[in-house]
Design an enzyme around this catalytic site. Structure first.
Site, PDB file in Angstrom:
ATOM      1  N   TYR A 354       0.579  -1.554  -0.167  1.00 11.32           N
ATOM      2  CA  TYR A 354       0.061   0.128  -0.127  1.00 11.32           C
ATOM      3  C   TYR A 354       0.642   1.091   0.428  1.00 11.32           C
ATOM      4  O   TYR A 354       2.066   1.320   1.465  1.00 11.32           O
ATOM      5  CB  TYR A 354      -1.018  -0.295   1.229  1.00 11.32           C
ATOM      6  CG  TYR A 354      -2.090   1.069   0.903  1.00 11.32           C
ATOM      7  CD1 TYR A 354      -2.082   2.061   0.216  1.00 11.32           C
ATOM      8  CD2 TYR A 354      -3.221   0.357   2.254  1.00 11.32           C
ATOM      9  CE1 TYR A 354      -3.650   2.957   0.602  1.00 11.32           C
ATOM     10  CE2 TYR A 354      -3.926   1.433   2.637  1.00 11.32           C
ATOM     11  CZ  TYR A 354      -4.085   2.781   1.425  1.00 11.32           C
ATOM     12  OH  TYR A 354      -5.669   3.899   1.590  1.00 11.32           O
ATOM     13  N   CYS A 355       0.790   2.261  -1.154  1.00  7.63           N
ATOM     14  CA  CYS A 355       1.694   3.512  -1.238  1.00  7.63           C
ATOM     15  C   CYS A 355       2.779   3.024  -0.839  1.00  7.63           C
ATOM     16  O   CYS A 355       3.603   2.881  -1.905  1.00  7.63           O
ATOM     17  CB  CYS A 355       1.259   4.597  -0.554  1.00  7.63           C
ATOM     18  SG  CYS A 355       1.516   5.791  -0.045  1.00  7.63           S
ATOM     19  N   VAL A 356       3.528   3.457  -0.298  1.00  6.16           N
ATOM     20  CA  VAL A 356       5.150   3.786  -0.671  1.00  6.16           C
ATOM     21  C   VAL A 356       5.135   2.360   0.098  1.00  6.16           C
ATOM     22  O   VAL A 356       6.258   2.057  -0.339  1.00  6.16           O
ATOM     23  CB  VAL A 356       6.105   4.342   1.345  1.00  6.16           C
ATOM     24  CG1 VAL A 356       5.333   4.305   2.235  1.00  6.16           C
ATOM     25  CG2 VAL A 356       6.965   4.262   0.411  1.00  6.16           C
ATOM     26  N   GLY A 358       3.937  -0.516  -1.168  1.00  5.65           N
ATOM     27  CA  GLY A 358       3.762  -0.974  -2.244  1.00  5.65           C
ATOM     28  C   GLY A 358       5.080  -0.687  -3.454  1.00  5.65           C
ATOM     29  O   GLY A 358       5.401  -1.469  -3.909  1.00  5.65           O
TER      30      GLY A 358
END
Length: 617
Positions: A354-356, A358
């Site tokens: 998720y987000c960073v 990811g």
């Protein structure tokens, strides 16, 4: 509270301008009890003094140093480049001034026409829905109507000054536009007592008691921020981690200096053979995916038959200063994969980032491809950027000078304070996430209602110096991951080496990982990529349980060509994307095994959500 006759005839939400303006409508704006108002103004000043003392105290002790001049200097330097263009040519200067003065003259003319009852005056006024100006007196009262129109015209004019200035490089123009929006948001007449009709009426009606309470809250929030304003967006007293938030049953089954690994209890007779590993961002805490039983992606995934493991990152301090991306890849993702194998005996895993988290997962996959590590068999990326060409407004804060300055600050403590990142994220949507709370809290004196998502948003985390510096330089500044130039653990990474299936989720209104940026990043992986765009933004676009029936998502062909063309041809499906993702997972491998017990051969350390997530910055 008295609304007065200024709102008469406005029940349908439509404005009729000044036609038939009743002088009695100003009665709610006339002070009825000057003595009480004077007393409350004195109490307001007293509370404001308490707020100032709370701000000064840590600075006098030397435990806090302000560097507010640094972003201000950057803003002045950036906007001066815009000014240089317009002031360097007298003709351009005159044209710009004439545009603004002409707009003001048109407003004044319309105001006079409205006061005479001319029905064409309102029709000529540009229509712009804006919730800041929803009170009827923004239109019905001549004074506030003029302020509203003048503000909107000036804001538009300032935006045009940036967009029409020639000779600016793309980054400078981006920064200038961002700074102008911040200034415009801050200077809105809705943010001041004497220029906001609702605030003015409430202050008169309560004889200033709202300001007394508001300044008391301001002092409390500065104390809570240890000398910085910690803007309250929700009633935090109504939430307790592990009690009414982050409640899914599970255990901490492993931990090290960087993270805890949580395993959640199964709730089905059989489970998918491949366990599911979630790698959340360390910029925020993982329980955004477990806010409550109704919203919890973790609980929902367990109910679909996934054996869910989650990385809970440490809230770092000075001891973690040198923990970089290699440490987070190996001591985070790698450590979690080792733990899953010990707990379940499985070598193949489905992973989510998720987000960073990811971005780290994508880089780790490229590293694993070189190392011959094939344990992760599919990867799902939630609102994740791997290419930062179209990274949005966060790029405003990232250039060589600003990063060097930030690195210098982080050397003093070994980390970046979580409040700094929280402020940056809030500034991306200042009109929604800063100024409404400033007005409601400190000018109206109203406590914000409890809201689990905003509680999570305020539960900030610190960033280790080495990790954060690597991220900003390699991703936002130099965009090395998609150029094949990022080096982790001594290896130069290429996303083209990542051949496993990728489910790449973007959110249409995302201000942090713009949907176009996620789309462009899809083209750098070496295997099959399924690009999906959800409705809403960075959080609500992800945390959208099927039972709510909210929003929608778009699916289409391969993420190739232009993003805008993909959107035009994409198929829209109402509701949550969660079932679509689960079907994608099952199509890869739907083999099931008997439900697994928490930990398996591992002894549990403590109950989920664990102790790391409870540490506050």
């Amino acid at each position: 509270m008295a609304e007065g006759k200024g709102n008469a005839g406005q029940a349908d939400g439509k404005s009729e301008g000044f036609a038939g303006f009743d002088p009695k409508s100003v009665e709610p704006y006339i002070v009825k009890d000057p003595e009480a108002l004077a007393m409350n103004m004195a109490r307001t000043v007293e509370q404001l003094g308490q707020a100032a003392s709370a701000w000064l105290a840590p600075r006098e002790r030397g435990v806090k140093t302000d560097f507010i001049a640094d972003p201000v200097v950057d803003m002045v330097k950036t906007l001066s480049k815009v000014s240089e263009y317009w002031l360097s040519d007298p003709k351009r200067t005159f044209e710009a001034q004439t545009q603004l003065m002409g707009s003001f003259f048109s407003i004044w003319t319309r105001t006079l026409q409205k006061m005479t009852g001319d029905p064409t005056a309102t029709a000529e006024e540009p229509v712009r829905p804006d919730k800041r100006f929803s009170d009827a007196d923004w239109v019905a009262n001549p004074f506030f109507d003029f302020l509203r129109q003048a503000y909107l015209v000036t804001s538009d004019w300032a935006d045009r000054m940036v967009s029409n200035a020639e000779g600016l490089d793309a980054h400078t123009r981006h920064k200038a536009a961002f700074y102008v929006r911040q200034i415009s948001s801050a200077l809105s007449p809705a943010n001041f007592v004497t220029t906001n009709p609702q605030l003015y009426r409430e202050t008169v009606a309560s004889s200033g008691a709202n300001l007394v309470k508001g300044m008391k809250m301001l002092a409390e929030d500065i104390i809570a921020g240890d000398g910085d304003l910690k803007l309250r967006q929700t009633d935090s007293s109504k939430f307790a981690i592990g009690e009414n938030i982050a409640m899914s049953p599970g255990k901490v089954v492993a931990q090290n200096d960087v993270c805890q690994v949580l395993q959640y209890d199964g709730s089905t007779a059989t489970v998918l053979k491949r366990p599911l590993l979630i790698c959340p961002p360390w910029i925020n805490k993982f329980y955004v995916l477990d806010l409550n039983p109704e919203k919890s992606f973790i609980r929902w995934a367990v109910e679909q038959g996934h054996t869910v493991f989650v990385i809970s990152w440490v809230n770092p301090d000075a001891r973690h200063a040198n923990k970089d991306w290699e440490a987070y890849a190996q001591e985070g993702v790698g450590f979690a994969l080792d733990t899953i194998n010990k707990a379940t005996g499985e070598d193949e895993v489905n992973a989510i980032g998720y987000c960073v988290g990811g971005t780290l997962l994508a880089a780790t996959l490229a590293l694993h491809a070189q190392e011959g590590d094939t344990r992760i068999r599919s990867a799902t990326l939630f609102t994740t950027q791997v290419d930062f060409t179209h990274a949005g407004d966060l790029k405003v804060f990232v250039d060589a000078d600003q990063i060097a300055l930030l690195e210098q600050r982080m050397k003093e403590t070994g980390y970046l304070d979580g409040s700094k990142m929280a402020t940056a994220f809030n500034m991306l949507r200042a009109s929604d996430l800063i100024w409404p709370y400033f007005v409601n809290n400190y000018l109206k004196g109203q406590e914000p209602p409890p809201f689990d998502l905003l509680y999570w948003n305020s539960d900030s985390t610190r960033m280790p110096a080495a990790n954060h510096s690597f991220y900003l330089r390699n991703c936002y500044l130099e965009n090395k991951l998609t150029q094949g130039e990022m080096v982790v653990a001594g290896k130069r990474l290429s996303l083209g080496d990542v051949k496993i299936p990728i489910y790449n989720l973007a959110a249409k209104e995302d201000h942090i990982a713009p949907a176009k940026s996620v789309f462009v990043g899809s083209g750098f992986f070496g295997g099959d990529v399924t690009y999906v765009m959800s409705g809403s933004g960075h959080i609500a676009g992800v945390v959208n349980p099927p039972a709510k029936g909210k929003y929608q998502f778009w699916t289409g062909g391969k993420p190739t060509g232009e993003f805008e063309d993909w959107v035009k041809s994409a198929e829209e499906t109402p509701g949550s994307w969660w079932p679509h993702w689960h079907n994608w997972i099952e199509n890869l491998d739907k083999t099931r095994v008997p439900a697994r017990h928490t930990g398996g051969s591992l002894n549990s350390i403590e109950d989920a959500p664990g102790s790391y997530v409870r540490v506050r910055a």
